[in-house]
Design a protein around this motif. Sequence first.
Motif, PDB file in Angstrom:
ATOM      1  N   LEU A   1       3.428 -10.457   2.405  1.00 55.50           N
ATOM      2  CA  LEU A   1       2.657 -12.144   2.294  1.00 55.50           C
ATOM      3  C   LEU A   1       4.421 -12.497   2.110  1.00 55.50           C
ATOM      4  O   LEU A   1       5.059 -13.560   2.447  1.00 55.50           O
ATOM      5  CB  LEU A   1       2.059 -12.075   1.916  1.00 55.50           C
ATOM      6  N   VAL A   2       5.602 -11.779   1.362  1.00 57.71           N
ATOM      7  CA  VAL A   2       6.666 -12.492   1.238  1.00 57.71           C
ATOM      8  C   VAL A   2       7.698 -12.603   2.702  1.00 57.71           C
ATOM      9  O   VAL A   2       8.521 -13.197   2.580  1.00 57.71           O
ATOM     10  CB  VAL A   2       7.291 -11.826  -0.173  1.00 57.71           C
ATOM     11  N   ASP A   3       7.890 -11.437   3.629  1.00 60.71           N
ATOM     12  CA  ASP A   3       8.774 -11.617   4.441  1.00 60.71           C
ATOM     13  C   ASP A   3       8.200 -10.792   5.356  1.00 60.71           C
ATOM     14  O   ASP A   3       8.727 -10.913   6.669  1.00 60.71           O
ATOM     15  CB  ASP A   3       9.649 -10.620   3.433  1.00 60.71           C
ATOM     16  N   GLY A   4       6.742 -10.917   5.717  1.00 63.95           N
ATOM     17  CA  GLY A   4       6.626 -10.512   7.099  1.00 63.95           C
ATOM     18  C   GLY A   4       6.260  -8.684   7.521  1.00 63.95           C
ATOM     19  O   GLY A   4       6.223  -8.958   8.676  1.00 63.95           O
ATOM     20  N   THR A   5       7.066  -7.732   6.595  1.00 62.42           N
ATOM     21  CA  THR A   5       7.183  -6.423   6.587  1.00 62.42           C
ATOM     22  C   THR A   5       5.788  -6.791   7.322  1.00 62.42           C
ATOM     23  O   THR A   5       4.995  -6.391   6.422  1.00 62.42           O
ATOM     24  CB  THR A   5       8.189  -6.090   6.169  1.00 62.42           C
ATOM     25  N   LEU A   6       5.516  -5.429   8.357  1.00 63.11           N
ATOM     26  CA  LEU A   6       3.985  -4.957   8.575  1.00 63.11           C
ATOM     27  C   LEU A   6       4.399  -3.355   8.650  1.00 63.11           C
ATOM     28  O   LEU A   6       5.855  -2.693   8.215  1.00 63.11           O
ATOM     29  CB  LEU A   6       4.184  -4.690  10.475  1.00 63.11           C
ATOM     30  N   GLU A   7       3.514  -2.605   7.613  1.00 70.60           N
ATOM     31  CA  GLU A   7       3.229  -1.357   7.296  1.00 70.60           C
ATOM     32  C   GLU A   7       2.591  -0.643   8.070  1.00 70.60           C
ATOM     33  O   GLU A   7       0.561  -1.160   7.838  1.00 70.60           O
ATOM     34  CB  GLU A   7       3.092  -0.982   5.416  1.00 70.60           C
ATOM     35  N   LYS A   8       2.571   0.401   8.691  1.00 70.73           N
ATOM     36  CA  LYS A   8       0.354   1.408   8.012  1.00 70.73           C
ATOM     37  C   LYS A   8       0.864   2.202   7.224  1.00 70.73           C
ATOM     38  O   LYS A   8       1.728   2.751   7.264  1.00 70.73           O
ATOM     39  CB  LYS A   8       0.707   1.925  10.038  1.00 70.73           C
ATOM     40  N   LYS A   9      -0.660   3.208   7.315  1.00 67.80           N
ATOM     41  CA  LYS A   9      -0.542   4.398   6.645  1.00 67.80           C
ATOM     42  C   LYS A   9      -0.603   5.578   6.873  1.00 67.80           C
ATOM     43  O   LYS A   9      -0.950   5.581   7.675  1.00 67.80           O
ATOM     44  CB  LYS A   9      -1.858   4.367   5.328  1.00 67.80           C
ATOM     45  N   ILE A  10       0.563   6.087   7.170  1.00 62.95           N
ATOM     46  CA  ILE A  10       0.171   8.008   7.197  1.00 62.95           C
ATOM     47  C   ILE A  10       0.199   8.543   5.991  1.00 62.95           C
ATOM     48  O   ILE A  10       1.183   8.826   5.115  1.00 62.95           O
ATOM     49  CB  ILE A  10       1.679   8.142   8.420  1.00 62.95           C
ATOM     50  N   ASP A  11      -0.880   9.628   6.826  1.00 62.72           N
ATOM     51  CA  ASP A  11      -0.646  10.516   5.313  1.00 62.72           C
ATOM     52  C   ASP A  11      -1.341   9.984   4.240  1.00 62.72           C
ATOM     53  O   ASP A  11      -0.435  10.494   3.027  1.00 62.72           O
ATOM     54  CB  ASP A  11       0.274  12.077   5.628  1.00 62.72           C
ATOM     55  N   GLY A  12      -1.502   9.122   4.012  1.00 64.13           N
ATOM     56  CA  GLY A  12      -1.368   8.673   2.985  1.00 64.13           C
ATOM     57  C   GLY A  12      -0.742   7.854   1.760  1.00 64.13           C
ATOM     58  O   GLY A  12      -0.605   6.750   0.762  1.00 64.13           O
ATOM     59  N   GLU A  13       0.789   7.969   3.018  1.00 65.02           N
ATOM     60  CA  GLU A  13       1.732   7.264   2.292  1.00 65.02           C
ATOM     61  C   GLU A  13       2.001   5.351   2.998  1.00 65.02           C
ATOM     62  O   GLU A  13       1.416   5.692   4.390  1.00 65.02           O
ATOM     63  CB  GLU A  13       2.726   7.458   2.095  1.00 65.02           C
ATOM     64  N   TRP A  14       2.466   4.625   2.914  1.00 66.26           N
ATOM     65  CA  TRP A  14       2.478   3.658   3.621  1.00 66.26           C
ATOM     66  C   TRP A  14       3.991   3.624   4.027  1.00 66.26           C
ATOM     67  O   TRP A  14       4.873   3.538   3.822  1.00 66.26           O
ATOM     68  CB  TRP A  14       2.648   1.918   2.113  1.00 66.26           C
ATOM     69  N   SER A  15       4.244   3.227   5.559  1.00 65.29           N
ATOM     70  CA  SER A  15       5.227   3.192   6.207  1.00 65.29           C
ATOM     71  C   SER A  15       5.683   2.014   6.943  1.00 65.29           C
ATOM     72  O   SER A  15       4.403   1.767   7.695  1.00 65.29           O
ATOM     73  CB  SER A  15       5.566   4.496   6.662  1.00 65.29           C
ATOM     74  N   THR A  16       6.334   1.683   6.817  1.00 63.17           N
ATOM     75  CA  THR A  16       7.137   0.574   7.989  1.00 63.17           C
ATOM     76  C   THR A  16       7.896   1.206   9.270  1.00 63.17           C
ATOM     77  O   THR A  16       8.447   0.743  10.455  1.00 63.17           O
ATOM     78  CB  THR A  16       8.454  -0.225   7.660  1.00 63.17           C
ATOM     79  N   ARG A  17       7.824   2.528   9.357  1.00 65.31           N
ATOM     80  CA  ARG A  17       7.456   3.360  10.829  1.00 65.31           C
ATOM     81  C   ARG A  17       6.770   2.614  11.671  1.00 65.31           C
ATOM     82  O   ARG A  17       5.834   3.779  12.065  1.00 65.31           O
ATOM     83  CB  ARG A  17       7.938   4.723  10.123  1.00 65.31           C
TER      84      ARG A  17
END
Length: 187
Positions: free
Chosen positions: A27-43
């Motif tokens: 929420l602070v900067d709008g960066t989107l992340e997805k969960k890959i193999d149990g870890e959050w990633s910005t890829r």
Amino acid sequence: MVHIVGLTAVEDYLYLSYYQTPYRMRLVDGTLEKKIDGEWSTRLYFNEAMVCYHLLHYVKDTPMLTGAWTPNTALDGIISRTEPQHDPLFAPFEKRFTGRAAQLEALCKRLGGVKQDKGDLCYEFEAFPQVHLQVLFYDADEDFPAQVKVLVDRHVTDYIHFETTGCLISDLFEKIEQMDDEETGAK
């Protein structure tokens, strides 16, 4: 937004699900992340990022789905006097699964699709909890080549921009094709 779309907001994040994969937006900067193999990633790929942002931007204040399915080429608010051209995204998919309806069906099941009683085979997929797609496949026969149609709710544009449906379809086809490559050993 949280209440309109039915999202979860916890501390500094807004959580959503896209094709049953967890995503979160800082929420602070709008960066989107997805969960890959149990870890959050910005890829993230362009399409997956755009559809998540589009859901958050284009949703109407009181979205209302109809339950009436329409081809993705005939969405609410789009008027055309000409017959829509065949979507170039569909041709490679149709060619790939010509004569392979059984394999396509198995892949659709593995991806969490829900079987529908339409066409040679039809599966419904949840892109977002509020946005579903139906993929109809008609296999080739002696008179016609294979054909794919994608149906969406007539008012899907209450949630996303009409051009976003192309991203949803592309991502779904890519997921199916990637699973097919893994099974057949293709690259």
